[in-house]
Design a protein around this motif. Structure first.
Motif, PDB file in Angstrom:
ATOM      1  N   ALA A  77       0.883  -1.273   0.119  1.00  0.00           N
ATOM      2  CA  ALA A  77       0.025   0.106  -0.007  1.00  0.00           C
ATOM      3  C   ALA A  77       0.952   1.367  -0.104  1.00  0.00           C
ATOM      4  O   ALA A  77       0.731   2.300  -0.721  1.00  0.00           O
ATOM      5  N   ALA A  78       2.128   1.194   0.729  1.00  0.00           N
ATOM      6  CA  ALA A  78       2.811   2.465   0.730  1.00  0.00           C
ATOM      7  C   ALA A  78       3.589   2.594  -0.435  1.00  0.00           C
ATOM      8  O   ALA A  78       3.730   3.704  -1.196  1.00  0.00           O
ATOM      9  N   ASP A  91      -9.247   4.279  -4.358  1.00  0.00           N
ATOM     10  CA  ASP A  91      -8.456   4.350  -3.285  1.00  0.00           C
ATOM     11  C   ASP A  91      -7.803   3.183  -2.661  1.00  0.00           C
ATOM     12  O   ASP A  91      -8.126   2.077  -3.333  1.00  0.00           O
ATOM     13  N   ILE A  92      -6.743   3.379  -1.973  1.00  0.00           N
ATOM     14  CA  ILE A  92      -5.659   2.247  -1.589  1.00  0.00           C
ATOM     15  C   ILE A  92      -5.898   2.092  -0.211  1.00  0.00           C
ATOM     16  O   ILE A  92      -5.602   2.960   0.669  1.00  0.00           O
ATOM     17  N   GLY A 101       3.251  -8.656   0.325  1.00  0.00           N
ATOM     18  CA  GLY A 101       3.022  -9.010  -0.947  1.00  0.00           C
ATOM     19  C   GLY A 101       1.622  -9.421  -1.650  1.00  0.00           C
ATOM     20  O   GLY A 101       1.469  -9.549  -2.677  1.00  0.00           O
ATOM     21  N   THR A 102       0.751  -8.976  -0.911  1.00  0.00           N
ATOM     22  CA  THR A 102      -0.560  -9.033  -1.123  1.00  0.00           C
ATOM     23  C   THR A 102      -1.408  -7.826  -1.962  1.00  0.00           C
ATOM     24  O   THR A 102      -1.337  -6.902  -0.805  1.00  0.00           O
ATOM     25  N   VAL A 103      -1.794  -7.873  -2.932  1.00  0.00           N
ATOM     26  CA  VAL A 103      -2.684  -6.822  -3.407  1.00  0.00           C
ATOM     27  C   VAL A 103      -3.866  -7.286  -3.896  1.00  0.00           C
ATOM     28  O   VAL A 103      -3.744  -8.498  -4.769  1.00  0.00           O
ATOM     29  N   ALA A 104      -5.055  -6.728  -3.614  1.00  0.00           N
ATOM     30  CA  ALA A 104      -6.455  -7.191  -4.039  1.00  0.00           C
ATOM     31  C   ALA A 104      -7.101  -6.053  -4.463  1.00  0.00           C
ATOM     32  O   ALA A 104      -6.851  -5.057  -4.151  1.00  0.00           O
ATOM     33  N   VAL A 187       7.380  -3.944  -3.571  1.00  0.00           N
ATOM     34  CA  VAL A 187       8.060  -3.634  -2.326  1.00  0.00           C
ATOM     35  C   VAL A 187       9.466  -2.968  -2.859  1.00  0.00           C
ATOM     36  O   VAL A 187      10.465  -2.821  -2.066  1.00  0.00           O
ATOM     37  N   GLY A 188       9.765  -2.973  -4.068  1.00  0.00           N
ATOM     38  CA  GLY A 188      10.925  -2.452  -4.719  1.00  0.00           C
ATOM     39  C   GLY A 188      11.989  -3.383  -4.857  1.00  0.00           C
ATOM     40  O   GLY A 188      13.470  -2.802  -4.928  1.00  0.00           O
TER      41      GLY A 188
END
Length: 192
Positions: A77-78, A91-92, A101-104, A187-188
């Motif tokens: 999120a960051a 919106d995040i 590591g999770t994005v939904a 996360v870069g």
């Protein structure tokens, strides 16, 4: 009692953002029965953009997406908030319940929930873990061994919260991507 509220919030979030099928004691997680979407390999901003495109394409294929929000583990999120421009209008939401590591994505207009107004708090402790009995049986027999929390200088409370949630339409919550390269790109890094 703030610690108890925070514990209940985390337990609620962990169950809600899971693939757990649920049972008589808890509703199914929002990812239950959802097929994971493969992540883009290679990492970096292009992979992140492609992955978001895949998630939103999956929502669109199921008639959703207009009121979608992105829910991501705190590091992702960051990274997303630092990467997207000011014209990005989704919106995040950061979640401490999602694994790193999770994005939904979730269609908010499809999400429904219900809660009992107040949870129940219990304070008795029966110190038998093999065959625990009721604290006092219907016949008046007191379970043993019984300890006062004062006797053992401890704090123990059980909280029960009646809650239910779900989606009004199938496919309106898309499962997080789990391929290492793409999750790491959020996360870069290229390794996790």
């Amino acid at each position: 009692m703030g610690w108890q509220r925070r514990g209940a919030e985390l337990a609620l979030n962990v169950q809600m953002w899971s693939a757990d099928p649920g049972d008589a004691t808890k509703p199914p997680g929002l990812f239950a029965g959802v097929t994971p979407i493969g992540a883009t390999t290679g990492g970096g901003t292009n992979a992140m953009t492609d992955d978001l495109g895949k998630l939103f394409a999956a929502l669109a294929a199921n008639g959703g997406g207009k009121t979608a929000v992105i829910i991501a583990a705190m590091p992702q999120a960051a990274k997303l908030k630092a990467t997207v421009g000011p014209k990005f209008d989704y919106d995040i939401i950061a979640s401490t319940a999602l694994p790193t590591g999770t994005v939904a994505v979730l269609v908010v207009a499809s999400f429904v929930s219900g809660f009992r107004q107040h949870g129940r708090i219990y304070g008795a402790l029966h110190m038998e873990d093999t065959t625990p009995a009721d604290i006092v049986s219907a016949g008046g027999t007191v379970a043993t061994p019984m300890k006062s929390l004062f006797q053992i200088d401890a704090i123990a409370l059980k909280t029960t919260l009646w809650a239910a949630w779900g989606l009004r339409a199938a496919g309106h919550c898309q499962l997080p991507m789990t391929t290492v390269a793409s999750c790491a790109s959020f996360v870069g890094s290229t390794t996790r």
